[in-house]
Write a protein that holds these residues in place. Sequence first.
Motif, PDB file in Angstrom:
ATOM      1  N   LYS A   2       1.183  -1.409  -0.198  1.00  0.00           N
ATOM      2  CA  LYS A   2       0.162  -0.523   0.077  1.00  0.00           C
ATOM      3  C   LYS A   2       1.068   0.974   0.021  1.00  0.00           C
ATOM      4  O   LYS A   2       1.943   0.983   0.611  1.00  0.00           O
ATOM      5  N   VAL A   3       0.412   2.066  -1.086  1.00  0.00           N
ATOM      6  CA  VAL A   3       1.215   3.237  -1.156  1.00  0.00           C
ATOM      7  C   VAL A   3       0.174   4.317  -0.072  1.00  0.00           C
ATOM      8  O   VAL A   3      -0.886   4.527  -0.581  1.00  0.00           O
ATOM      9  N   ASP A   4       1.149   4.715   0.448  1.00  0.00           N
ATOM     10  CA  ASP A   4       0.116   6.106   1.118  1.00  0.00           C
ATOM     11  C   ASP A   4       1.245   7.973   0.574  1.00  0.00           C
ATOM     12  O   ASP A   4       2.156   8.058   1.155  1.00  0.00           O
ATOM     13  N   VAL A   5       0.103   8.071  -0.067  1.00  0.00           N
ATOM     14  CA  VAL A   5       0.608   9.733  -0.719  1.00  0.00           C
ATOM     15  C   VAL A   5      -0.409  10.812  -0.021  1.00  0.00           C
ATOM     16  O   VAL A   5      -0.427  12.045   0.155  1.00  0.00           O
ATOM     17  N   SER A   6      -0.887  10.802   1.652  1.00  0.00           N
ATOM     18  CA  SER A   6      -1.441  11.684   2.097  1.00  0.00           C
ATOM     19  C   SER A   6      -0.575  12.797   2.568  1.00  0.00           C
ATOM     20  O   SER A   6      -0.465  13.591   2.761  1.00  0.00           O
ATOM     21  N   GLU A   7       0.551  12.353   2.806  1.00  0.00           N
ATOM     22  CA  GLU A   7       1.924  13.153   3.509  1.00  0.00           C
ATOM     23  C   GLU A   7       2.187  14.051   2.103  1.00  0.00           C
ATOM     24  O   GLU A   7       2.418  15.483   2.086  1.00  0.00           O
ATOM     25  N   ILE A   8       2.407  13.749   1.015  1.00  0.00           N
ATOM     26  CA  ILE A   8       2.464  14.365  -0.584  1.00  0.00           C
ATOM     27  C   ILE A   8       1.481  15.690  -0.593  1.00  0.00           C
ATOM     28  O   ILE A   8       2.063  16.412  -0.883  1.00  0.00           O
ATOM     29  N   GLN A   9       0.115  14.994  -0.680  1.00  0.00           N
ATOM     30  CA  GLN A   9      -0.415  15.495  -0.162  1.00  0.00           C
ATOM     31  C   GLN A   9      -1.330  16.838   0.722  1.00  0.00           C
ATOM     32  O   GLN A   9      -1.799  18.429  -0.182  1.00  0.00           O
ATOM     33  N   SER A  10      -1.188  16.670   2.001  1.00  0.00           N
ATOM     34  CA  SER A  10      -0.832  17.659   3.018  1.00  0.00           C
ATOM     35  C   SER A  10       0.432  18.242   2.666  1.00  0.00           C
ATOM     36  O   SER A  10      -0.138  19.526   2.625  1.00  0.00           O
ATOM     37  N   ALA A  11       1.075  18.420   2.311  1.00  0.00           N
ATOM     38  CA  ALA A  11       2.895  19.360   1.897  1.00  0.00           C
ATOM     39  C   ALA A  11       2.217  19.793   1.058  1.00  0.00           C
ATOM     40  O   ALA A  11       2.518  21.612   1.047  1.00  0.00           O
ATOM     41  N   ALA A  12       1.309  19.622  -0.138  1.00  0.00           N
ATOM     42  CA  ALA A  12       1.005  20.301  -1.366  1.00  0.00           C
ATOM     43  C   ALA A  12       0.330  21.871  -0.721  1.00  0.00           C
ATOM     44  O   ALA A  12       0.413  22.520  -1.402  1.00  0.00           O
ATOM     45  N   ASP A  13      -0.725  21.120  -0.014  1.00  0.00           N
ATOM     46  CA  ASP A  13      -1.735  22.197   0.591  1.00  0.00           C
ATOM     47  C   ASP A  13      -1.527  22.496   1.589  1.00  0.00           C
ATOM     48  O   ASP A  13      -2.043  23.765   1.329  1.00  0.00           O
ATOM     49  N   ARG A  14      -0.161  23.087   2.414  1.00  0.00           N
ATOM     50  CA  ARG A  14       0.289  23.820   3.719  1.00  0.00           C
ATOM     51  C   ARG A  14       0.358  24.436   2.418  1.00  0.00           C
ATOM     52  O   ARG A  14       0.752  26.278   3.067  1.00  0.00           O
ATOM     53  N   LEU A  15       1.342  24.377   1.610  1.00  0.00           N
ATOM     54  CA  LEU A  15       2.512  25.126   0.779  1.00  0.00           C
ATOM     55  C   LEU A  15       1.365  25.728  -0.041  1.00  0.00           C
ATOM     56  O   LEU A  15       1.504  27.080   0.074  1.00  0.00           O
ATOM     57  N   PHE A  16       0.331  25.888  -0.579  1.00  0.00           N
ATOM     58  CA  PHE A  16      -0.668  26.458  -1.298  1.00  0.00           C
ATOM     59  C   PHE A  16      -1.199  27.397  -0.223  1.00  0.00           C
ATOM     60  O   PHE A  16      -1.926  28.428  -0.263  1.00  0.00           O
TER      61      PHE A  16
END
Length: 93
Positions: A2-16
């Motif tokens: 299982k690949v967890d991509v939630s940290e990448i998505q969370s970082a992108a959201d915080r940056l924006f």
Amino acid sequence: MKVDVSEIQSAADRLFDALAQVPNSGDESCSDCGSDVVARTTQLFVEEFAQAVRTEQERARSTAEAMHECAHDFNQVETAHVQEIRGFLGMMS
């Protein structure tokens, strides 16, 4: 697997979100700065800085969207690979 991509998505959201909090411009008027040259220079700086911030916000938005798409694509590819491996293992047994 299982690949967890939630940290990448969370970082992108915080940056924006962080760049979205930057106001579009500085003070509305520099007329009370005392000197016309200082006022015009300050206004020019505010306009240039505001434009640079808007440009960076657009880049951050594009980067965040690309990060989301990349994470989604990676997750889909890995899911497909897992299904292929399970199919292969099923054939072997």
